[in-house]
Design an enzyme around this catalytic site. Structure first.
Site, mmCIF file in Angstrom:
data_model
loop_
_atom_site.group_PDB
_atom_site.id
_atom_site.type_symbol
_atom_site.label_atom_id
_atom_site.label_comp_id
_atom_site.label_asym_id
_atom_site.label_seq_id
_atom_site.Cartn_x
_atom_site.Cartn_y
_atom_site.Cartn_z
ATOM 1 C CG ASP A 9 7.440 -4.226 0.510
ATOM 2 O OD1 ASP A 9 8.312 -3.678 -0.208
ATOM 3 O OD2 ASP A 9 6.671 -3.559 1.229
HETATM 4 C C1 NOJ Z 1 8.933 -0.900 0.360
HETATM 5 C C2 NOJ Z 1 7.518 -0.453 0.345
HETATM 6 O O1 NOJ Z 1 6.793 -1.053 1.392
HETATM 7 C C3 NOJ Z 1 6.808 -0.695 -0.974
HETATM 8 O O2 NOJ Z 1 5.592 -0.028 -0.944
HETATM 9 C C4 NOJ Z 1 7.667 -0.259 -2.115
HETATM 10 O O3 NOJ Z 1 6.981 -0.414 -3.334
HETATM 11 C C5 NOJ Z 1 8.946 -1.064 -2.109
HETATM 12 N N1 NOJ Z 1 9.654 -0.860 -0.857
HETATM 13 C C6 NOJ Z 1 9.889 -0.711 -3.246
HETATM 14 O O4 NOJ Z 1 10.469 0.517 -3.007
#
Ligand code: NOJ
Length: 713
Positions: free
Chosen positions: A259
């Protein structure tokens, strides 16, 4: 891996320099680095970019294709409720709202529409579905989940993945799915986003792993590691979670992306690494293949290998995983997904979104005031959420994510509740008065007196309450689930008028709406119905269709009652001299239970049978009312005696039946023996022979279920 794919990947890998391998593992955040820097990364051989749209993506792809090896980049985007970061795309209900339909096929179609629109924009990959469980409604991201139940989540996730990926990853309108966030992210202590999930691996396997296993079985091409940690180990640094369990046991063959800035967080938030070098080594060794946004990984990985602190074969393995997916999806032949951009937001897609919005509407209480009949001539509609498209769609759209963006105004088509009701009132010759009253956060526009005046002459009040965009999403966890701002006060003042009142909950999560539940004549839950959510609510109120939504998540009576998920473990000490487990000041039961939802007709159940040899069950369901309706028949099981605590009941199957008035149908289920399994103390999933209780009925509430016991050898 197929032999021809392996051959091509090996050939490419053999030509890559150490720098090119490290770059292939990097995912570049476009908005953070800007165009020039993005182009430099593309020429250097970066593996992926996120959040690039349209022509910008095409320019970057050209640069990547002109790099030394010409390996195309993957473009990833959070197309989590349709391709909604594009301002002309179809905006679906949130996952939570969609889950109310309990309909995998509908969710698969939503995935198909999303894939077509994302692909038409030249992009390849959506960071969806989200498989975290919403067991604590205080969490800011409950709206992004399919609710609290592992089985329902797994069924819907598998369908959504099939929708995104189609039958063939290489098809022009297929995109990669991403199962996130692995693992147990929603279980963070105190619902504090990204905090530690204080659970054991036994528990993780019992409750949180099953939906992810369904994702692997559905062929999900990518997985995303959670921000958080499981029993003190950050998932980004957890080789057991990623290598032993995900690849070794679950059979995952795609690639894993971290993430956002997870590698950086190992240093500056979680403090398990002293610097970027240590963090990068941890992440690579643990089995992350692609590193989202922590660009320091690139230099670090190169240095680590040069200094002999990280074996180059660790990078090779990660790059192999990424290239395999690229080869399988035909990216090397077709760097850009292609499709007709005219499909983005087209009428056919909007129709699917409207259908999803209708199916998400869940009727929780009705004393007979609904549907609104032709005799009702004067209606007052009150509440900011009745006319706030931002609150209605929630986050992850071009005009609401990460924060409401004043530059971006919502593009039609969309319909708020107010607009939907205005249209239907006009068609019926009824008079509609609207007053804002108040919103979910205090504002200078709040005017309760005006709302009361607007309602005074009405025959019926419709009050929209809930939350708004500043209370939704990452970093927006709530301590208090009561109606915020002056909404309770507004409700009380309107109830005091003695006019029939319908509460519509337009919110990102279950809120503690006990006063509304007790004293309103009807309660309708809409969650975030997307662009057409307002139309769907208005139509449901007027009975244009018969609502069939069922809650995928339980509603607490009060924040202090959390957790109230239905599949709890037994053992709460009953109060002295009674059989009842409860707080001194609150019962144990939720305000509204998992699976609950009314209809403008009624259903009766009888004739439950279970054949323990054949592992089949059946039940008769009858529509006893006067309208056609859709019933969701739910099957729960309880293990009567088990070596570890098992839930008081848990969902193992469901089936929907459309019944005409008076019509009766026998619904049959066939089970797998493992449907009755548990995870024992040795962390093995096993079926323990003995007595089980099967429960089938309308919801997870005890009184809604027919029961029978049976024995498994
Ligand atoms: C943070 C989030 O937790 C995740 O769900 C998301 O896909 C990514 N950023 C990319 O934006």
């Amino acid at each position: 891996m197929k032999a021809d794919v392996k051959e091509r990947v090996d050939a490419l890998l053999a030509r890559m320099t150490l720098e090119e391998k490290a770059a292939q593992m990097v995912q570049v955040p476009y908005a953070m680095v800007g165009r020039e820097e993005a182009l430099r990364w593309a020429r250097r051989g970066a593996g992926s970019f996120l959040h690039v749209l349209g022509d910008d993506a095409r320019e970057i792809q050209r640069a990547a294709c002109e790099s030394r090896l010409g390996i195309p980049v993957l473009f990833g985007i959070d197309a989590v409720r349709g391709h909604a970061l594009n301002d002309h795309a179809t905006v679906f209900p949130t996952q939570l709202a969609c889950a109310c339909a309990w309909d995998p096929e509908l969710v698969r179609r939503m995935g198909r529409v999303t894939a077509r629109e994302v692909a038409a924009d030249g992009l390849h990959w959506t960071f969806s579905p989200l498989l975290c469980l919403a067991r604590d409604p205080r969490w800011g991201r409950v709206n992004e989940t399919f609710g609290e139940d592992p089985h329902l989540t797994g069924e819907l996730a598998a369908a959504l993945i099939r929708g995104y990926q189609g039958d063939d990853l290489a098809a022009p309108d297929s995109i990669l799915a991403c199962a996130k966030h692995y693992l147990a992210y929603g279980e963070a202590v105190g619902a504090r986003d990204a905090c530690d999930s204080e659970i054991t691996w036994r528990k993780a396997r019992e409750v949180f792993l099953p939906p992810f296993q369904r994702a692997v079985d559905a062929g999900c091409a990518t997985f995303m590691t959670a921000y958080g940690s499981l029993d003190g180990t950050p998932l980004t640094a957890d080789a057991h979670a990623l290598r032993d369990v995900l690849r070794g046991e679950m059979g995952f063959e795609g690639f894993v992306v971290t993430d956002w800035q997870n590698v950086t967080s190992l240093v500056d938030k979680q403090h398990v690494a002293a610097d970027a070098l240590e963090a990068s080594a941890l992440a690579a060794q643990a089995g992350n293949d692609m590193i989202m946004s922590s660009l320091e990984f690139y230099e670090s990985a190169i240095r680590l290998v040069r200094e002999g602190r990280l074996e180059e074969r660790v990078l090779d393995e990660a790059v192999r995983h990424i290239l395999s997916v690229k080869v399988e999806m035909g990216l090397l032949e077709h760097p850009e997904k292609e499709g007709d951009r005219a499909c983005i937001g087209c009428a056919e897609h909007q129709q699917t979104a409207l259908e999803a919005a209708r199916r998400s509407v869940t009727l929780l209480k009705n004393d007979g005031v609904l549907p609104i009949g032709p005799q009702t001539r004067r209606i007052a509609l009150i509440g900011a959420n009745a006319d706030d498209i931002r609150a209605q769609v929630g986050d992850w759209t071009y005009f609401t994510h990460p924060l409401p963006d004043p530059e971006h105004v919502p593009v039609r088509p969309y319909t708020t509740i107010r607009e939907g009701m205005e249209a239907l009132c006009a068609a019926r010759g009824a008079e509609l008065t609207y007053a804002r009253g108040c919103g979910a956060v205090p504002s200078d526009l709040d005017d309760l007196d005006a709302a009361v005046r607007a309602a005074e002459g009405a025959e019926l009040i419709v009050l929209a309450v809930g939350d708004e965009i500043s209370q939704v999403g990452e970093t927006k966890d709530r301590a208090d689930l009561a109606l915020s701002g002056r909404q309770e006060e507004l409700l009380e003042r309107l109830l005091a008028l003695g006019i029939p009142l319908i509460t519509v909950l337009l919110a990102s999560k279950p809120l503690a709406i006990e006063a509304a539940a007790a004293r309103a004549n009807a309660v309708v839950c809409a969650f975030n119905g997307g662009a057409h959510g307002g139309q769907a609510v208005a139509e449901a109120l007027f009975g244009e269709f018969n609502p069939s939504g069922r809650l995928p998540v339980s509603f607490p009576r009060h924040s202090g009652q959390v957790p109230v998920y239905y599949n709890a473990l037994p053992g709460w000490h009953p109060r002295w001299g009674t059989q009842e487990s409860r707080y001194c000041d609150l019962p144990a039961t939720p305000l509204y239970a998992f699976g609950e939802g009314l209809s403008y007709t009624a259903f009766a159940y009888d004739g439950l049978t279970m054949d323990a040899q054949a592992l089949t069950a059946s039940v008769r369901v009858r529509n006893t009312g006067h309208r056609p309706g859709l019933e969701t028949v739910q099957v729960y099981v309880r293990d009567c005696v088990s070596s570890v605590l098992t839930p008081v009941r848990r969902l193992i199957a469901f089936e929907q039946v459309a019944l005409e008035p008076g019509e009766e149908r026998t619904v049959r289920f066939t089970f797998d023996r493992m449907d009755f399994s548990l995870v024992n103390r040795q962390e093995q999933r096993v079926v323990e022979p003995g007595c089980f209780e099967l429960m089938i009925g309308h919801s997870s509430r005890d009184e809604d279920l027919l029961k029978t016991e049976f024995t498994l050898d």
